[in-house]
Design an enzyme around this catalytic site. Structure first.
Site, short mmCIF file in Angstrom:
data_model
loop_
_atom_site.label_atom_id
_atom_site.label_comp_id
_atom_site.label_asym_id
_atom_site.label_seq_id
_atom_site.Cartn_x
_atom_site.Cartn_y
_atom_site.Cartn_z
N HIS A 127 -10.14 -5.56 -3.34
CA HIS A 127 -8.82 -5.77 -2.74
C HIS A 127 -8.97 -6.12 -1.27
O HIS A 127 -9.86 -5.63 -0.58
CB HIS A 127 -7.92 -4.54 -2.89
CG HIS A 127 -8.53 -3.26 -2.43
ND1 HIS A 127 -9.44 -2.56 -3.20
CD2 HIS A 127 -8.38 -2.53 -1.30
CE1 HIS A 127 -9.82 -1.47 -2.56
NE2 HIS A 127 -9.19 -1.43 -1.39
N GLY A 181 -16.39 2.77 2.91
CA GLY A 181 -15.09 3.46 2.88
C GLY A 181 -14.20 3.04 1.72
O GLY A 181 -13.00 3.32 1.72
N GLN A 182 -14.77 2.36 0.72
CA GLN A 182 -13.95 1.95 -0.41
C GLN A 182 -13.59 3.14 -1.28
O GLN A 182 -14.46 3.95 -1.63
CB GLN A 182 -14.71 0.90 -1.25
CG GLN A 182 -13.86 0.30 -2.37
CD GLN A 182 -14.57 -0.80 -3.13
OE1 GLN A 182 -15.75 -1.11 -2.86
NE2 GLN A 182 -13.88 -1.40 -4.09
N HIS A 207 -6.96 -5.80 2.22
CA HIS A 207 -5.83 -5.22 2.96
C HIS A 207 -5.29 -6.30 3.90
O HIS A 207 -6.06 -6.95 4.62
CB HIS A 207 -6.29 -4.05 3.84
CG HIS A 207 -6.80 -2.86 3.08
ND1 HIS A 207 -6.05 -1.73 2.87
CD2 HIS A 207 -8.01 -2.61 2.51
CE1 HIS A 207 -6.76 -0.83 2.20
NE2 HIS A 207 -7.96 -1.34 1.97
N ASN A 247 -12.91 -3.16 2.31
CA ASN A 247 -13.88 -2.07 2.29
C ASN A 247 -14.75 -2.23 1.05
O ASN A 247 -14.24 -2.48 -0.05
CB ASN A 247 -13.16 -0.71 2.24
CG ASN A 247 -12.31 -0.49 3.48
OD1 ASN A 247 -12.65 -0.97 4.56
ND2 ASN A 247 -11.21 0.21 3.33
N ASP A 260 0.85 -1.18 0.00
CA ASP A 260 0.00 0.00 0.00
C ASP A 260 0.89 1.24 0.00
O ASP A 260 1.90 1.32 0.71
CB ASP A 260 -0.91 0.00 1.23
CG ASP A 260 -2.06 1.00 1.10
OD1 ASP A 260 -3.22 0.56 0.99
OD2 ASP A 260 -1.79 2.22 1.08
N ILE A 261 0.51 2.23 -0.80
CA ILE A 261 1.32 3.44 -0.94
C ILE A 261 1.30 4.29 0.34
O ILE A 261 2.20 5.10 0.57
CB ILE A 261 0.82 4.26 -2.16
CG1 ILE A 261 1.93 5.14 -2.71
CG2 ILE A 261 -0.43 5.07 -1.83
CD1 ILE A 261 1.61 5.72 -4.08
P1 5GP Z 1 -9.79 1.30 0.07
O1 5GP Z 1 -10.17 2.46 0.91
O2 5GP Z 1 -10.35 1.39 -1.34
O3 5GP Z 1 -10.08 -0.01 0.72
O4 5GP Z 1 -8.20 1.34 0.00
C1 5GP Z 1 -7.47 1.75 -1.11
C2 5GP Z 1 -6.03 1.66 -0.71
O5 5GP Z 1 -5.25 1.80 -1.87
C3 5GP Z 1 -5.59 2.76 0.27
O6 5GP Z 1 -5.06 2.15 1.45
C4 5GP Z 1 -4.53 3.54 -0.52
O7 5GP Z 1 -3.44 3.96 0.28
C5 5GP Z 1 -4.10 2.53 -1.58
N1 5GP Z 1 -3.69 3.14 -2.84
C6 5GP Z 1 -4.37 4.07 -3.55
N2 5GP Z 1 -3.71 4.38 -4.68
C7 5GP Z 1 -2.59 3.62 -4.69
C8 5GP Z 1 -1.50 3.49 -5.61
O8 5GP Z 1 -1.44 4.13 -6.66
N3 5GP Z 1 -0.53 2.62 -5.30
C9 5GP Z 1 -0.57 1.86 -4.15
N4 5GP Z 1 0.45 1.03 -3.94
N5 5GP Z 1 -1.58 1.95 -3.25
C10 5GP Z 1 -2.58 2.83 -3.51
#
Ligand code: 5GP
Length: 104
Positions: free
Chosen positions: A98, A91-92, A100, A85, A29-30
């Site tokens: 995906h 919160g997605q 986590h 999420n 995760d970034i």
């Molecule tokens: P969500 O809230 O959709 O479950 O989580 C999305 C996750 O993707 C977040 O934790 C965010 O930091 C990560 N993320 C978003 N854009 C990028 C990206 O371009 N590269 C990486 N490695 N992670 C990302």
């Protein structure tokens, strides 16, 4: 509809990929919220759990079975957390399924 994760799968943008096979990509995760924070994604572009169909059973099972292997490879022998999420209400932010995988 493709997302930023689709671009990572197609190598159009960089990511720190730690595992890949024919069905799945796993990368860091970034914006990590723990020492280890991986995202486990299917190569199939499924927007969220809401869009799953019965044909995705094996794929989702494959992802679940990978989790403990990935965790152990990252040194998380004592345990780890997972989070999925789903939808704006969940919160997605990225609409590509995906999981986590987090741990310290
Ligand atoms: P969500 O809230 O959709 O479950 O989580 C999305 C996750 O993707 C977040 O934790 C965010 O930091 C990560 N993320 C978003 N854009 C990028 C990206 O371009 N590269 C990486 N490695 N992670 C990302």
């Amino acid at each position: 509809m493709s997302t930023i994760f689709g671009k990572i799968i197609r190598r159009e943008i960089p990511a720190d990929i730690v595992y890949e096979d024919d069905r799945v990509v796993v990368f860091k995760d970034i914006n990590p919220r723990a020492r280890v924070h991986l995202l486990v994604i299917p190569k199939k572009e499924i927007a969220s759990l809401f869009e799953l169909t019965p044909e995705d059973k094996d794929l989702m099972g494959h992802m679940m079975l990978l989790l403990p292997q990935l965790a152990k490879a990252q040194g998380l022998n004592a345990g780890f957390r997972t989070q999925i999420n789903t939808g704006e209400g969940g919160g997605q932010e990225v609409f590509h399924v995906h999981i986590h995988l987090l741990g310290n």
